[in-house]
Design a protein around this motif. Structure first.
Motif, PDB file in Angstrom:
ATOM      1  N   PRO A   1      61.444  27.586  56.486  1.00  0.00           N
ATOM      2  CA  PRO A   1      60.932  27.469  57.847  1.00  0.00           C
ATOM      3  C   PRO A   1      59.537  28.097  58.011  1.00  0.00           C
ATOM      4  O   PRO A   1      58.684  27.525  58.655  1.00  0.00           O
ATOM      5  CB  PRO A   1      61.948  28.179  58.722  1.00  0.00           C
ATOM      6  N   GLU A   2      59.320  29.270  57.421  1.00  0.00           N
ATOM      7  CA  GLU A   2      58.015  29.919  57.549  1.00  0.00           C
ATOM      8  C   GLU A   2      56.938  29.103  56.830  1.00  0.00           C
ATOM      9  O   GLU A   2      55.826  28.941  57.329  1.00  0.00           O
ATOM     10  CB  GLU A   2      58.076  31.338  56.969  1.00  0.00           C
ATOM     11  N   GLN A   3      57.291  28.578  55.671  1.00  0.00           N
ATOM     12  CA  GLN A   3      56.339  27.760  54.915  1.00  0.00           C
ATOM     13  C   GLN A   3      55.987  26.497  55.691  1.00  0.00           C
ATOM     14  O   GLN A   3      54.843  26.066  55.693  1.00  0.00           O
ATOM     15  CB  GLN A   3      56.917  27.412  53.540  1.00  0.00           C
ATOM     16  N   MET A   4      56.974  25.920  56.380  1.00  0.00           N
ATOM     17  CA  MET A   4      56.708  24.723  57.196  1.00  0.00           C
ATOM     18  C   MET A   4      55.756  25.055  58.335  1.00  0.00           C
ATOM     19  O   MET A   4      54.865  24.273  58.651  1.00  0.00           O
ATOM     20  CB  MET A   4      58.013  24.139  57.739  1.00  0.00           C
ATOM     21  N   ARG A   5      55.950  26.202  58.971  1.00  0.00           N
ATOM     22  CA  ARG A   5      55.059  26.609  60.062  1.00  0.00           C
ATOM     23  C   ARG A   5      53.631  26.797  59.541  1.00  0.00           C
ATOM     24  O   ARG A   5      52.666  26.383  60.183  1.00  0.00           O
ATOM     25  CB  ARG A   5      55.570  27.894  60.713  1.00  0.00           C
ATOM     26  N   GLU A   6      53.499  27.418  58.386  1.00  0.00           N
ATOM     27  CA  GLU A   6      52.172  27.626  57.805  1.00  0.00           C
ATOM     28  C   GLU A   6      51.521  26.291  57.453  1.00  0.00           C
ATOM     29  O   GLU A   6      50.335  26.084  57.722  1.00  0.00           O
ATOM     30  CB  GLU A   6      52.285  28.494  56.550  1.00  0.00           C
ATOM     31  N   THR A   7      52.322  25.390  56.864  1.00  0.00           N
ATOM     32  CA  THR A   7      51.803  24.066  56.512  1.00  0.00           C
ATOM     33  C   THR A   7      51.393  23.305  57.763  1.00  0.00           C
ATOM     34  O   THR A   7      50.309  22.698  57.809  1.00  0.00           O
ATOM     35  CB  THR A   7      52.859  23.272  55.720  1.00  0.00           C
ATOM     36  N   SER A   9      50.502  24.565  60.592  1.00  0.00           N
ATOM     37  CA  SER A   9      49.322  25.221  61.134  1.00  0.00           C
ATOM     38  C   SER A   9      48.063  24.780  60.382  1.00  0.00           C
ATOM     39  O   SER A   9      47.031  24.491  61.000  1.00  0.00           O
ATOM     40  CB  SER A   9      49.491  26.740  61.044  1.00  0.00           C
ATOM     41  N   LEU A  10      48.164  24.735  59.060  1.00  0.00           N
ATOM     42  CA  LEU A  10      47.028  24.283  58.264  1.00  0.00           C
ATOM     43  C   LEU A  10      46.681  22.827  58.554  1.00  0.00           C
ATOM     44  O   LEU A  10      45.506  22.464  58.647  1.00  0.00           O
ATOM     45  CB  LEU A  10      47.323  24.469  56.773  1.00  0.00           C
ATOM     46  N   LEU A  11      47.703  21.986  58.686  1.00  0.00           N
ATOM     47  CA  LEU A  11      47.460  20.579  59.009  1.00  0.00           C
ATOM     48  C   LEU A  11      46.814  20.428  60.382  1.00  0.00           C
ATOM     49  O   LEU A  11      45.885  19.636  60.560  1.00  0.00           O
ATOM     50  CB  LEU A  11      48.760  19.779  58.945  1.00  0.00           C
ATOM     51  N   ALA A  12      47.284  21.194  61.345  1.00  0.00           N
ATOM     52  CA  ALA A  12      46.706  21.135  62.689  1.00  0.00           C
ATOM     53  C   ALA A  12      45.240  21.573  62.651  1.00  0.00           C
ATOM     54  O   ALA A  12      44.378  20.977  63.313  1.00  0.00           O
ATOM     55  CB  ALA A  12      47.498  22.016  63.639  1.00  0.00           C
TER      56      ALA A  12
END
Length: 70
Positions: A1-7, A9-12
């Protein structure tokens, strides 16, 4: 879940950067088109008064400034 949020965020962030770049490119294109119109108008005005004949020939025929048409 944390990795998805970081990904996400980077995509955004990347999407935002691309949108800004696209906006800058559009603004630059509008400015370039304006400058081309201005310079073309300036050149056309000069061509109308220059006493030297300036003639251009292409597949559509021959054209030029008033001195060329004499």
């Amino acid at each position: 879940p944390e990795q998805m949020r970081e990904t996400n965020s980077l995509l955004a962030q990347e999407v935002g950067e691309r949108r800004r770049a696209e906006q800058q490119l559009r603004a630059m294109q509008v400015d370039l088109e304006r400058r081309v119109r201005e310079q073309t108008a300036e050149l056309s005005a000069i061509m109308e008064v220059v006493p030297t004949a300036i003639c251009v020939s292409d597949s559509r025929g021959v054209t030029g400034n008033p001195a060329c048409r004499r």
